[in-house]
Write a protein that holds these residues in place. Structure first.
Motif, PDB file in Angstrom:
ATOM      1  N   ARG A  52       0.828  -1.202   0.000  1.00  0.00           N
ATOM      2  CA  ARG A  52       0.000   0.000   0.000  1.00  0.00           C
ATOM      3  C   ARG A  52       0.873   1.267   0.000  1.00  0.00           C
ATOM      4  NH1 ARG A  52      -5.358  -1.237   1.290  1.00  0.00           N
ATOM      5  NH2 ARG A  52      -5.654  -3.336   2.128  1.00  0.00           N
ATOM      6  N   GLU A  53       1.921   1.238   0.791  1.00  0.00           N
ATOM      7  CA  GLU A  53       2.809   2.401   0.851  1.00  0.00           C
ATOM      8  C   GLU A  53       3.500   2.637  -0.489  1.00  0.00           C
ATOM      9  OE1 GLU A  53       5.448   1.712   4.082  1.00  0.00           O
ATOM     10  OE2 GLU A  53       3.892   1.904   5.620  1.00  0.00           O
ATOM     11  N   LEU A  54       3.940   1.544  -1.133  1.00  0.00           N
ATOM     12  CA  LEU A  54       4.587   1.671  -2.435  1.00  0.00           C
ATOM     13  C   LEU A  54       3.615   2.207  -3.475  1.00  0.00           C
ATOM     14  CD1 LEU A  54       6.818  -1.530  -2.690  1.00  0.00           C
ATOM     15  CD2 LEU A  54       7.585   0.847  -2.603  1.00  0.00           C
ATOM     16  N   LEU A  55       2.382   1.725  -3.423  1.00  0.00           N
ATOM     17  CA  LEU A  55       1.373   2.181  -4.364  1.00  0.00           C
ATOM     18  C   LEU A  55       1.114   3.679  -4.200  1.00  0.00           C
ATOM     19  CD1 LEU A  55      -0.785   1.803  -6.490  1.00  0.00           C
ATOM     20  CD2 LEU A  55      -2.324   0.959  -4.706  1.00  0.00           C
ATOM     21  N   GLN A  56       0.968   4.128  -2.955  1.00  0.00           N
ATOM     22  CA  GLN A  56       0.724   5.545  -2.708  1.00  0.00           C
ATOM     23  C   GLN A  56       1.922   6.388  -3.142  1.00  0.00           C
ATOM     24  OE1 GLN A  56      -2.158   6.912  -1.892  1.00  0.00           O
ATOM     25  NE2 GLN A  56      -2.972   4.834  -1.996  1.00  0.00           N
ATOM     26  N   GLU A  57       3.123   5.858  -2.938  1.00  0.00           N
ATOM     27  CA  GLU A  57       4.320   6.577  -3.368  1.00  0.00           C
ATOM     28  C   GLU A  57       4.351   6.709  -4.890  1.00  0.00           C
ATOM     29  OE1 GLU A  57       9.211   6.246  -3.106  1.00  0.00           O
ATOM     30  OE2 GLU A  57       7.950   4.900  -1.914  1.00  0.00           O
ATOM     31  N   ALA A  58       3.958   5.627  -5.575  1.00  0.00           N
ATOM     32  CA  ALA A  58       3.921   5.649  -7.037  1.00  0.00           C
ATOM     33  C   ALA A  58       2.919   6.690  -7.530  1.00  0.00           C
ATOM     34  CB  ALA A  58       3.559   4.266  -7.573  1.00  0.00           C
ATOM     35  N   ILE A  59       1.769   6.776  -6.884  1.00  0.00           N
ATOM     36  CA  ILE A  59       0.735   7.742  -7.279  1.00  0.00           C
ATOM     37  C   ILE A  59       1.219   9.169  -7.045  1.00  0.00           C
ATOM     38  CG2 ILE A  59      -1.596   8.577  -6.775  1.00  0.00           C
ATOM     39  CD1 ILE A  59      -2.319   5.666  -6.061  1.00  0.00           C
ATOM     40  N   ARG A  60       1.906   9.385  -5.933  1.00  0.00           N
ATOM     41  CA  ARG A  60       2.401  10.729  -5.619  1.00  0.00           C
ATOM     42  C   ARG A  60       3.402  11.227  -6.662  1.00  0.00           C
ATOM     43  NH1 ARG A  60       2.320   8.774  -0.205  1.00  0.00           N
ATOM     44  NH2 ARG A  60       4.532   8.226  -0.350  1.00  0.00           N
ATOM     45  N   GLN A  61       4.098  10.315  -7.325  1.00  0.00           N
ATOM     46  CA  GLN A  61       5.111  10.701  -8.291  1.00  0.00           C
ATOM     47  C   GLN A  61       4.546  10.985  -9.685  1.00  0.00           C
ATOM     48  OE1 GLN A  61       8.501   8.085  -8.298  1.00  0.00           O
ATOM     49  NE2 GLN A  61       8.832   8.278  -6.093  1.00  0.00           N
ATOM     50  N   LEU A  62       3.263  10.777  -9.862  1.00  0.00           N
ATOM     51  CA  LEU A  62       2.646  11.087 -11.152  1.00  0.00           C
ATOM     52  C   LEU A  62       2.605  12.589 -11.376  1.00  0.00           C
ATOM     53  CD1 LEU A  62      -0.438   8.665 -11.053  1.00  0.00           C
ATOM     54  CD2 LEU A  62       1.644   8.360 -12.405  1.00  0.00           C
ATOM     55  N   SER A  63       2.558  12.985 -12.647  1.00  0.00           N
ATOM     56  CA  SER A  63       2.393  14.398 -12.963  1.00  0.00           C
ATOM     57  C   SER A  63       1.004  14.848 -12.482  1.00  0.00           C
ATOM     58  CB  SER A  63       2.513  14.623 -14.473  1.00  0.00           C
ATOM     59  OG  SER A  63       1.416  14.018 -15.141  1.00  0.00           O
ATOM     60  N   PRO A  64       0.789  16.141 -12.264  1.00  0.00           N
ATOM     61  CA  PRO A  64      -0.505  16.620 -11.757  1.00  0.00           C
ATOM     62  C   PRO A  64      -1.703  16.140 -12.584  1.00  0.00           C
ATOM     63  CG  PRO A  64       1.115  18.365 -11.620  1.00  0.00           C
ATOM     64  CD  PRO A  64       1.772  17.247 -12.369  1.00  0.00           C
ATOM     65  N   GLN A  65      -1.607  16.201 -13.922  1.00  0.00           N
ATOM     66  CA  GLN A  65      -2.742  15.788 -14.751  1.00  0.00           C
ATOM     67  C   GLN A  65      -2.988  14.286 -14.645  1.00  0.00           C
ATOM     68  OE1 GLN A  65      -2.483  16.200 -19.071  1.00  0.00           O
ATOM     69  NE2 GLN A  65      -4.641  16.734 -19.140  1.00  0.00           N
ATOM     70  N   ARG A  66      -1.913  13.504 -14.693  1.00  0.00           N
ATOM     71  CA  ARG A  66      -2.071  12.057 -14.589  1.00  0.00           C
ATOM     72  C   ARG A  66      -2.645  11.670 -13.227  1.00  0.00           C
ATOM     73  NH1 ARG A  66       3.502   9.630 -17.390  1.00  0.00           N
ATOM     74  NH2 ARG A  66       3.139  10.529 -19.469  1.00  0.00           N
ATOM     75  N   LYS A  67      -2.162  12.339 -12.186  1.00  0.00           N
ATOM     76  CA  LYS A  67      -2.652  12.037 -10.837  1.00  0.00           C
ATOM     77  C   LYS A  67      -4.140  12.376 -10.724  1.00  0.00           C
ATOM     78  CE  LYS A  67      -0.011  13.281  -7.491  1.00  0.00           C
ATOM     79  NZ  LYS A  67       0.704  14.123  -6.502  1.00  0.00           N
ATOM     80  N   LEU A  68      -4.549  13.497 -11.313  1.00  0.00           N
ATOM     81  CA  LEU A  68      -5.954  13.906 -11.246  1.00  0.00           C
ATOM     82  C   LEU A  68      -6.839  12.920 -11.986  1.00  0.00           C
ATOM     83  CD1 LEU A  68      -8.150  15.903 -10.502  1.00  0.00           C
ATOM     84  CD2 LEU A  68      -7.537  17.245 -12.529  1.00  0.00           C
TER      85      LEU A  68
END
Length: 200
Positions: A124-140
């Motif tokens: 879960r921590e790795l997944l959240q870290e991966a999401i945080r590293q996305l660009s703003p548009q990709r994350k949104l």
């Protein structure tokens, strides 16, 4: 494809990933009874087993872009069903009237060992870290799709983008997350699994 199709499971998963609802119906028909029977055995309630079954397959459809990465669907659904039942027990344990019944059921249910819990937390921590590293548009786009359950068309309207742009952005986000997880020794299907397990 027809509901009684004899397509291989690999082909069925590919079609589901592309949004084929009939292919999803085929998959559902193959596994619903086994998953339901397992949930019923754990919860001792037809209503609860049906609700958990519905939730499992709804989230499987929501995360369909990653479904082809599940190599062993039977084992995958069994693990998800087990965790759904355990989550139900933990929730109802907070309700006074249910505490005694839940305690009895928990005695007969297999409890995750410490190693499994540590692995789940790490994933879960790795997944959240991966999401945080996305660009703003990709994350949104990823957040609107995975956490709010919006379709590509709904996201496109909300963000004033073309549907094709949303699809490409989502595909790029998933690829980035897969690569991040792969470099850390985790399979891409972990992404789908933990989103199925979220918001229980």
């Amino acid at each position: 494809m027809s509901a009684d199709s004899n397509y291989s499971e690999i082909e069925i998963l590919r079609l589901i990933a592309e949004g084929d609802e009939q292919a999803f119906t085929v998959l559902y028909n193959r596994y619903w009874n086994k998953v339901y029977t397992y949930l019923l055995r754990m919860t001792k309630s037809h209503e609860i087993a049906e609700e958990l079954l519905y939730d499992i397959f709804t989230k499987l459809w929501t995360g369909r872009e990653l479904i082809t990465e599940i190599q062993h669907m039977d084992a995958f659904l069994s693990k998800v069903a087990y965790n759904k039942a355990i989550s139900f027990f933990r929730y109802t344990a907070s309700q006074r009237k249910m505490q005694q019944l839940v305690a009895q059921q928990m005695e007969h249910a297999r409890v995750d060992d410490a190693a499994d819990k540590l692995l789940d937390n790490e994933a879960r921590e790795l997944l959240q870290e991966a999401i945080r590293q996305l660009s703003p548009q990709r994350k949104l786009v990823f957040t609107l799709s995975r956490e709010q359950g919006l379709t590509h068309e709904q996201i496109a309207r909300q963000l004033n983008l073309s549907t094709q742009t949303v699809k490409k952005t989502m595909s790029n986000a998933l690829s980035t997350i897969r690569e991040f997880l792969h470099k850390r020794g985790m399979e891409g299907a972990v992404l789908l699994y933990f989103y199925m397990e979220s918001k229980k």
